[in-house]
Design a protein around this motif. Structure first.
Motif, short mmCIF file in Angstrom:
data_model
loop_
_atom_site.label_atom_id
_atom_site.label_comp_id
_atom_site.label_asym_id
_atom_site.label_seq_id
_atom_site.Cartn_x
_atom_site.Cartn_y
_atom_site.Cartn_z
N HIS A 106 130.74 18.37 93.89
CA HIS A 106 130.10 19.46 94.25
C HIS A 106 128.65 19.06 93.12
N THR A 107 127.60 18.56 93.22
CA THR A 107 126.30 18.44 92.21
C THR A 107 125.29 18.91 92.58
N ILE A 108 125.10 20.51 92.87
CA ILE A 108 124.32 21.08 93.72
C ILE A 108 123.19 21.68 92.75
N ALA A 109 121.57 21.06 92.45
CA ALA A 109 120.65 21.67 91.84
C ALA A 109 118.91 20.57 92.44
N PRO A 110 118.18 22.27 91.63
CA PRO A 110 116.48 21.72 92.00
C PRO A 110 116.11 20.25 92.67
N VAL A 111 117.31 19.65 91.51
CA VAL A 111 116.64 18.46 90.46
C VAL A 111 116.84 16.98 91.17
N ARG A 112 118.03 17.86 92.29
CA ARG A 112 118.01 16.48 93.43
C ARG A 112 117.65 16.01 94.50
N ALA A 113 116.65 17.60 94.78
CA ALA A 113 116.09 17.31 96.04
C ALA A 113 114.87 15.85 95.80
N ALA A 114 115.62 15.04 96.84
CA ALA A 114 114.75 13.39 96.93
C ALA A 114 113.87 12.87 97.95
N PRO A 115 112.83 11.91 98.38
CA PRO A 115 111.96 11.85 99.55
C PRO A 115 113.39 11.12 100.23
N GLY A 116 112.76 11.83 101.69
CA GLY A 116 113.36 11.65 102.92
C GLY A 116 114.44 12.75 103.36
N ASP A 117 115.10 13.34 102.06
CA ASP A 117 116.12 14.75 102.58
C ASP A 117 115.04 15.12 103.32
N ALA A 118 115.56 16.04 104.58
CA ALA A 118 115.76 16.65 105.63
C ALA A 118 115.69 17.63 104.41
N VAL A 119 114.93 19.53 105.18
CA VAL A 119 115.02 20.81 104.62
C VAL A 119 115.34 21.45 106.28
N LEU A 120 116.47 22.44 105.63
CA LEU A 120 116.96 22.68 106.67
C LEU A 120 117.26 25.17 106.13
N ILE A 121 116.79 25.35 106.75
CA ILE A 121 116.82 26.70 106.90
C ILE A 121 118.30 27.13 108.25
N SER A 122 118.63 28.64 107.08
CA SER A 122 119.60 29.24 108.01
C SER A 122 119.66 30.17 108.91
N GLY A 123 117.92 30.46 109.08
CA GLY A 123 117.52 31.41 109.79
C GLY A 123 116.10 31.82 109.62
N GLU A 124 116.36 32.80 110.58
CA GLU A 124 114.79 34.19 110.71
C GLU A 124 114.61 34.19 109.00
N ILE A 125 112.82 35.04 108.56
CA ILE A 125 112.65 34.88 107.83
C ILE A 125 111.85 35.70 108.00
N GLY A 126 112.20 36.55 105.81
CA GLY A 126 110.83 38.06 106.62
C GLY A 126 111.70 38.98 106.48
#
Length: 351
Positions: free
Chosen positions: A169-189
């Motif tokens: 696994h290589t997980i890092a902010p720099v790996r975000a790429a056009p076409g990626d879906a942005v997911l969130i795990s639940g309610e915010i705030g």
């Protein structure tokens, strides 16, 4: 002619060229980043790492390790749904998890103000122990310092953590790429509003509880799908707005959100409307944002929704090649608005 003296004026948004520390320097927004970029990194010189994420991944003896540290200064120290104790454990566990690490060992340091009741410190220690046990990590080292009465604010907690990262696994902010879906795990705030309501004695029709929770098991569930996960972040200080702007700036992508898909619970909406706050800038302590290729979004979302901490997971946006480094939201009326990086901190002392 009357001369106006501006020296005693104040502004809720700190001046960007302030010569002294202001509360916003600790808020996770633009002036926090400027402090790191223009003061700490030049001061550290060649000793500084090029990776300024919430955790760093280093290789030791052929093993990839994630290493993280954080300080907790929340006020009040006990609030609906949690305390500074479990916040300190969960926060560091989550910083490690956002690198895909399995957290193992934590340290804990305490700065105590003279005159603080030992029973209060005992409650915090008990909460930390319970949270560490629940997360499956060990507290293996630490330190305690005492400052003069009036020089602190009761108890400050500093935790550091180490975890093992699977080399696949290589997980890092720099790996975000056009076409990626942005997911969130639940309610915010929820965390920010819970602390604010307790601090100010506010009521919003129902009690809002902090979402503080360890997210490493949810991350492991997502990775077990075999789908490529490009980026993970927990949107704490500065909220979702700060997190997405940091990722957009680091990776050079644009991010488009669908405003109607943002999971903002009614009590948070009501509180933010009453107080003039932006829910996207309110802190969370038990949520994550994930960037995955669009084709991988359905299986990853299914895995998240099967986990208790991801039951309300959803897609909130997409990475695009347009407007690199910028986050925008498409409104219900069909327009588009910019989601800016917070400058300072809407709610001080919340984590």
């Amino acid at each position: 002619m009357t001369t106006v003296d501006f020296s005693d004026w104040s502004c809720p948004v700190p001046l960007r060229n302030t010569p002294t520390v202001v509360t916003g320097h600790g808020g996770g927004g633009a002036i926090s980043a400027e402090l790191v970029r223009h003061l700490f990194l030049p001061g550290f010189g060649p000793a500084a790492s090029g990776d300024q994420g919430d955790s760093a991944v280093v290789e030791v003896g052929g093993v990839r390790l994630a290493f993280s540290t954080d300080a907790y200064v929340v006020r009040p120290m006990f609030f609906p749904g949690g305390s500074i104790g479990d916040l300190a454990i969960n926060g560091t566990v989550n910083d490690l998890a956002m690198s895909g690490a399995a957290p193992l060992y934590l340290s804990a340091a305490f700065v105590l103000e003279e005159g603080t009741e030992l029973s209060l410190i005992g409650r915090i220690a008990t909460a930390m122990g319970a949270a560490a046990t629940a997360a499956g990590v060990r507290l293996v080292t630490g330190d305690t310092k005492v400052v003069d009465q009036g020089s602190g604010d009761g108890v400050y907690v500093i935790t550091s953590g180490i975890g093992v990262v699977d080399p696949s696994h290589t997980i890092a902010p720099v790996r975000a790429a056009p076409g990626d879906a942005v997911l969130i795990s639940g309610e915010i705030g929820l965390h920010g509003v819970a602390v604010l309501s307790c601090r100010e004695g506010l009521r919003f029709g129902t009690e809002v509880e902090s979402d503080t929770a360890p997210l490493h098991d949810l991350v492991a569930t997502m990775l077990a799908t075999g789908a490529p996960v490009h980026t993970l972040r927990d949107p704490t200080r500065g909220g979702v707005a700060a997190t997405l702007n940091e990722i957009a700036g680091t990776s050079g992508v644009g991010i488009e959100l669908i405003e109607r898909d943002l999971p903002i619970p009614p009590p948070v909406t009501d509180a933010c409307s009453l107080l003039g706050l932006d829910p996207l800038q309110v802190a969370n302590e038990g949520k994550l944002v994930a960037f995955v290729p669009a084709a991988s979004a359905p299986p990853v979302l299914a895995a998240m929704r099967a986990h208790p901490l991801g039951a309300a997971a959803r897609q909130i946006g997409t990475c695009v090649a347009e407007h690199p480094g910028m986050v925008v939201a498409r409104t219900a009326l069909g327009g588009t608005r910019v989601v800016p990086m917070p400058i300072g901190e809407q709610l001080p002392r919340i984590c």
